[in-house]
Design an enzyme around this catalytic site. Structure first.
Site, short mmCIF file in Angstrom:
data_model
loop_
_atom_site.label_atom_id
_atom_site.label_comp_id
_atom_site.label_asym_id
_atom_site.label_seq_id
_atom_site.Cartn_x
_atom_site.Cartn_y
_atom_site.Cartn_z
N HIS A 85 0.85 -1.19 0.00
CA HIS A 85 0.00 0.00 0.00
C HIS A 85 0.89 1.24 0.00
O HIS A 85 1.88 1.31 0.73
CB HIS A 85 -0.90 0.02 1.24
CG HIS A 85 -1.74 1.24 1.33
ND1 HIS A 85 -2.77 1.50 0.45
CD2 HIS A 85 -1.69 2.31 2.17
CE1 HIS A 85 -3.32 2.66 0.74
NE2 HIS A 85 -2.69 3.16 1.78
N ASP A 94 0.43 5.37 0.33
CA ASP A 94 -0.36 6.59 0.51
C ASP A 94 0.18 7.67 -0.41
O ASP A 94 1.39 7.93 -0.45
CB ASP A 94 -0.27 7.07 1.96
CG ASP A 94 -1.08 6.20 2.91
OD1 ASP A 94 -2.26 5.95 2.61
OD2 ASP A 94 -0.53 5.77 3.94
N ASP A 101 -7.15 1.08 3.27
CA ASP A 101 -6.67 2.07 4.24
C ASP A 101 -7.55 3.31 4.26
O ASP A 101 -7.06 4.43 4.29
CB ASP A 101 -5.22 2.44 3.90
CG ASP A 101 -4.57 3.24 5.01
OD1 ASP A 101 -4.99 3.12 6.17
OD2 ASP A 101 -3.63 4.00 4.71
#
Length: 362
Positions: free
Chosen positions: A83, A85, A195
């Site tokens: 993941h 961001d 998320d």
């Protein structure tokens, strides 16, 4: 030598995990490990006897733990992932660097590990790589065509789902799907939001009209007071539309001991950044709240938030855990859409399948 190290390491880790006087699987592993340990002669490192003893140890361990798959054991399906961001504790320019570094690592490990499968969402990050490193981007496209690199996720960017309007969420999906189809010839099967905190009750309707049958998240488990009682369920939207939900939650087995599976302390979960080892494999299975429906659960594995993905060590342990050692589930690497299709087919029509009526947001 390295192969022998991992062949021996994983059964030792499992035995330590199960270590109880009355644990039969602990005894079984020790009985099989004993001759392998006895075969090792470490008195003169790098001598001919030293290397012969390692070969004998590896032969025994392979025969006992790395030849036959235990098909009767529960399964933890794992999806390689990282993941990233877009902007959290770093700038967007730094995000561009992170995604190039992470994708380069994935491709290098794919060259070394033929079984390695990887999934990544967020078309905006593919676009960054296409602009910055066109040769790297073409290598990704080759792996997508090969079927080892999976593109899915639907949204252009993994969006917040509390503040945007319904039109904004639809536009996220339209733009994301346009990119995936034009660049890879593939449409999404799952809205992938590991998320993101909070979800509009309009999402099932939006997904149905966009032709996306599945939804994945992990963050609903990060709730101290309003814990959902299920990890897989049918989510019923405002207009009655339904979407199949699976919420993977990677967890150390040590942290499940003596705790209620609902976990009011979110520090006991690692959710979408699981690290493959026996402890995490068994903990993820024990943490899964719907084992009455299926004993096949899901774990995302690989370092994340700031990227990184999998490492050589993770993949080496995953290779040994695929056989299903006594007392723990076996690990199966597979594509995300294959997992969803299979599990949906197996459990969606069962009488006990939970339904979450989303007349208000999750």
């Amino acid at each position: 030598m390295e192969k022998a190290y991992y062949d021996f390491l994983v059964p030792v880790q499992v035995s330590r995990l199960l270590k109880k006087p009355d644990e039969e699987n602990y005894r079984r592993i020790l009985v099989k490990l004993g001759p392998a340990a006895d075969a090792l002669d470490l008195r003169e490192p790098y001598s001919s006897q030293f290397y012969r003893s390692i070969e004998e140890m590896e032969r025994i361990v392979k025969k006992e733990f790395c030849e036959n798959v235990n098909t009767s054991s529960p399964v933890v399906s794992v999806i390689g992932h990282t993941h990233i961001d877009i902007a959290w504790l770093w700038t967007v320019d730094q995000t561009r660097e992170k995604v190039v570094g992470s994708f380069s690592t994935v491709l290098e490990l794919m060259d070394r590990y033929p079984d390695y499968k990887f999934m990544f969402s967020q078309p905006i990050l593919y676009q960054f790589v296409k602009e910055q490193e066109p040769e790297l981007y073409e290598r990704i496209r080759d792996r997508v065509r090969e079927g080892r690199w999976e593109t899915d996720g639907a949204m252009w960017l993994e969006s917040d789902c509390n503040l945007p309007s319904g039109e904004s969420l639809v536009r996220q999906i339209i733009k994301g799907e346009q990119f995936f189809r034009e660049e890879f010839g593939i449409s999404s099967r799952c809205l992938w939001l590991p998320d993101v905190f909070g979800y509009s009750a309009a999402i099932p309707q939006i997904l149905k009209k966009c032709g996306i049958p599945y939804f994945l998240t992990t963050k609903i488990a990060w709730n101290q007071f309003n814990q959902l009682p299920n990890d897989t369920f049918m989510w019923k939207g405002i207009d009655g539309s339904g979407v199949f939900v699976f919420m993977p939650t990677a967890c150390d087995f040590d942290k499940t001991l003596g705790l209620n599976v609902s976990f009011t302390d979110t520090r006991n979960t690692t959710t979408y950044t699981g690290i493959v080892n026996p402890n995490m494999t068994l903990g993820t299975f024990k943490r899964f709240q719907n084992r009455d429906l299926t004993e096949d659960t899901l774990m995302l594995f690989g370092y994340g938030d700031g990227g990184g993905g999998l490492t050589k060590e993770i993949l080496e342990e995953a290779k040994r855990l695929r056989y299903g050692l006594p007392g723990i589930p076996r690990l199966v690497q597979e594509n995300e859409r294959n997992f969803f299709d299979r599990i949906y087919h197996d459990i969606a029509s069962k009488p006990g399948m939970p339904v979450w009526d989303g007349t208000s947001s999750c």
